[in-house]
Design an enzyme around this catalytic site. Structure first.
Site, PDB file in Angstrom:
ATOM      1  N   ASP A 266       2.782  -7.095   0.627  1.00  0.00           N
ATOM      2  CA  ASP A 266       3.276  -5.917  -0.093  1.00  0.00           C
ATOM      3  C   ASP A 266       2.335  -5.609  -1.257  1.00  0.00           C
ATOM      4  O   ASP A 266       1.988  -6.497  -2.038  1.00  0.00           O
ATOM      5  CB  ASP A 266       4.702  -6.196  -0.609  1.00  0.00           C
ATOM      6  CG  ASP A 266       5.361  -4.951  -1.166  1.00  0.00           C
ATOM      7  OD1 ASP A 266       6.227  -4.384  -0.478  1.00  0.00           O
ATOM      8  OD2 ASP A 266       5.005  -4.553  -2.309  1.00  0.00           O
ATOM      9  N   GLU A 309       4.373   0.538   1.731  1.00  0.00           N
ATOM     10  CA  GLU A 309       3.191  -0.261   1.367  1.00  0.00           C
ATOM     11  C   GLU A 309       3.364  -1.695   1.816  1.00  0.00           C
ATOM     12  O   GLU A 309       2.878  -2.625   1.196  1.00  0.00           O
ATOM     13  CB  GLU A 309       2.855  -0.169  -0.110  1.00  0.00           C
ATOM     14  CG  GLU A 309       3.849  -0.075  -1.214  1.00  0.00           C
ATOM     15  CD  GLU A 309       5.247  -0.685  -1.093  1.00  0.00           C
ATOM     16  OE1 GLU A 309       5.967  -0.314  -0.137  1.00  0.00           O
ATOM     17  OE2 GLU A 309       5.622  -1.477  -1.966  1.00  0.00           O
TER      18      GLU A 309
HETATM   19  N1  LIG Z   1       0.924   7.316  -0.928  1.00  0.00           N
HETATM   20  C1  LIG Z   1       1.932   6.772  -0.243  1.00  0.00           C
HETATM   21  N2  LIG Z   1       2.899   6.157  -0.905  1.00  0.00           N
HETATM   22  C2  LIG Z   1       3.913   5.598  -0.205  1.00  0.00           C
HETATM   23  C3  LIG Z   1       3.956   5.645   1.206  1.00  0.00           C
HETATM   24  N3  LIG Z   1       5.071   4.996   1.600  1.00  0.00           N
HETATM   25  C4  LIG Z   1       5.706   4.556   0.482  1.00  0.00           C
HETATM   26  N4  LIG Z   1       5.010   4.911  -0.613  1.00  0.00           N
HETATM   27  C5  LIG Z   1       5.310   4.654  -2.020  1.00  0.00           C
HETATM   28  O1  LIG Z   1       5.219   3.278  -2.309  1.00  0.00           O
HETATM   29  C6  LIG Z   1       5.929   3.033  -3.512  1.00  0.00           C
HETATM   30  C7  LIG Z   1       6.641   1.731  -3.398  1.00  0.00           C
HETATM   31  O2  LIG Z   1       7.217   1.493  -4.633  1.00  0.00           O
HETATM   32  P1  LIG Z   1       8.130   0.284  -4.971  1.00  0.00           P
HETATM   33  O3  LIG Z   1       8.935  -0.103  -3.734  1.00  0.00           O
HETATM   34  O4  LIG Z   1       8.882   0.611  -6.194  1.00  0.00           O
HETATM   35  O5  LIG Z   1       7.180  -0.924  -5.175  1.00  0.00           O
HETATM   36  P2  LIG Z   1       5.881  -1.091  -6.082  1.00  0.00           P
HETATM   37  O6  LIG Z   1       5.659   0.049  -7.037  1.00  0.00           O
HETATM   38  O7  LIG Z   1       4.754  -1.382  -5.140  1.00  0.00           O
HETATM   39  O8  LIG Z   1       6.232  -2.360  -6.903  1.00  0.00           O
HETATM   40  P3  LIG Z   1       6.331  -3.853  -6.398  1.00  0.00           P
HETATM   41  O9  LIG Z   1       6.395  -3.875  -4.915  1.00  0.00           O
HETATM   42  O10 LIG Z   1       7.599  -4.356  -7.009  1.00  0.00           O
HETATM   43  O11 LIG Z   1       5.117  -4.561  -6.912  1.00  0.00           O
HETATM   44  C8  LIG Z   1       6.875   4.217  -3.673  1.00  0.00           C
HETATM   45  O12 LIG Z   1       6.451   4.987  -4.779  1.00  0.00           O
HETATM   46  C9  LIG Z   1       6.723   5.026  -2.397  1.00  0.00           C
HETATM   47  O13 LIG Z   1       6.832   6.412  -2.613  1.00  0.00           O
HETATM   48  C10 LIG Z   1       2.887   6.326   1.870  1.00  0.00           C
HETATM   49  O14 LIG Z   1       2.849   6.435   3.101  1.00  0.00           O
HETATM   50  N5  LIG Z   1       1.905   6.870   1.125  1.00  0.00           N
END
Ligand SMILES: Nc1nc2c(ncn2[C@@H]2O[C@H](COP(=O)(O)OP(=O)(O)OP(=O)(O)O)[C@@H](O)[C@H]2O)c(=O)[nH]1
Length: 391
Positions: A266, A309
């Protein structure tokens, strides 16, 4: 093949065949244009066109000048058409075409046919030889299709393979019939001409079916591939992982119960990347991470984008207990790698939860749950680290 070229005039039956051949040619040209020339369709078009053109010129034009040349051109057309079938299938399967060798083979056989007739042998013998050559070319096409069918399966591919085999058999049967007393009336008899034309129509219809079946097969594979891959990174998606996991597990169990390991990866603070640089740059990071992970595994392992992610690596056939060290290598490789994005290079770190499983009792759901538990710990402990669940 060129029984149709025997009479010097265009009888009703002959005309019907030639109109049909031209219609099929037009039909397949349209199909090829629609399919944008993919799947080697142009060669199929070539196979129709060659048959039609050679039959027309063999039957209608050349006999007025030289009857034997009329026969010869028809026989050559049959062999070239079979070569087109072979090349079409090689192109469809992505094999090298080797068209020069094929053409040399057909032209050599044509020269032998011409020599046979020049030596006073009947056109029947020339036709028998050309049918044999066609059978050889089609047999090669059959072996290619059979190998592809064994690899990929699929009902349309199975039918296409069977049809090509049928066309080999029909060529051999016609050769046998021509060499037997049955073929005696070939040069003159209306009946044998009618029989020959019927055979040609059957071959053309067979070709049509093979084209449709191969295109159906290709489309089926395309749809399946789209359904099992993530469009952003090109890695497998969850569905693709499910489909392959069971196969990998069974293979590992058969190979003496080697163990498998699953790493759940992740990206840390990915929301901040999106917020700071925009969603487009975030997508670029995910794409780059997918490509990097793909280079860090063996072809027999799986790299998957689970969603958002979150990524999965599935290692198979590894020694129990080494998964923590392998995950650590992945973590370091990501931390060292600057990801190219539309907003410039971006550095990210990942947290990884990893767990091993004996191949014989692996159940994907529970393995994922264990890896998720470990990942949660890695995040809690400050991110940019690996946590191992002992299983
Ligand atoms: N650009 C982009 N962003 C994505 C995609 N799928 C998910 N996200 C973003 O990934 C982010 C995941 O955020 P969180 O689950 O809060 O996790 P994080 O900010 O990585 O924090 P931690 O995992 O706790 O370290 C969110 O802002 C989603 O909008 C994608 O296909 N493209």
């Amino acid at each position: 093949m060129s029984a149709a070229s025997a009479p010097l005039h265009l009888g009703t039956l002959q005309l019907t065949y030639q109109v049909l051949a031209l219609l099929l040619t037009a039909f397949s040209v349209g199909g090829a244009l629609l399919a944008k020339g993919r799947y080697g369709l142009w060669f199929w078009v070539g196979s129709f066109a060659t048959l039609a053109l050679f039959q027309i010129s063999g039957a209608a034009v050349l006999p007025a000048w030289d009857k034997n040349a009329g026969y010869l051109i028809g026989h050559l057309g049959g062999m070239l058409s079979s070569l087109c079938v072979l090349l079409g299938i090689r192109a469809y399967l992505g094999l090298t075409l080797r068209w020069k060798q094929g053409l040399a083979f057909v032209l050599g056989a044509g020269a032998v046919c011409a020599a046979l007739m020049a030596a006073g042998l009947s056109p029947r013998m020339s036709l028998a030889l050309s049918l044999l050559v066609s059978a050889v070319l089609r047999w090669q096409a059959f072996t290619h299709l059979l190998a592809a069918f064994r690899r990929h399966g699929g009902t349309p591919m199975g039918f296409a393979t069977a049809i090509i085999l049928l066309s080999v058999v029909s060529h051999l049967v016609r050769t046998g019939a021509l060499l037997s007393p049955l073929g005696a009336g070939y040069e003159n008899g209306f009946q044998s001409n009618a029989f020959g034309m019927l055979g040609l129509i059957v071959v053309l219809v067979m070709h049509g079916f093979v084209i449709l079946l191969l295109v159906t097969h290709a489309l089926q594979r395309e749809v399946l591939s789209l359904a099992e891959h993530d469009s952003l990174t090109g890695l497998l998606n969850r569905r693709g992982m499910d489909a392959r996991f069971e196969r990998l597990r069974r293979r590992a169990a058969m190979q003496g119960g080697q163990s498998m390991s699953l790493a759940l990866i992740d990206v840390d603070h990915f929301k901040a990347v999106n917020d700071r640089l925009g969603h487009g740059a975030g997508d670029d990071v995910l794409k780059g991470l997918g490509a990097l992970l793909d280079t860090l595994i063996r072809p027999t392992d799986l790299a998957v984008r689970l969603g958002g992610e979150e990524f999965v690596l599935l290692w198979n056939g590894i020694q129990p207990g080494v998964e923590g060290a392998m995950a650590e290598k992945i973590r370091q490789a990501v931390a060292r790698h600057p990801f190219e994005t539309r907003e410039g290079p971006v550095a990210v770190t990942v947290s990884i939860g990893v767990t091993g499983m004996p191949a014989h009792d692996g159940d994907l759901e529970s393995v994922l749950k264990r890896a998720d538990r470990a990942l949660y710990r890695a995040k809690q402990d400050g991110r940019d680290r690996v946590a191992v669940d002992p299983g």
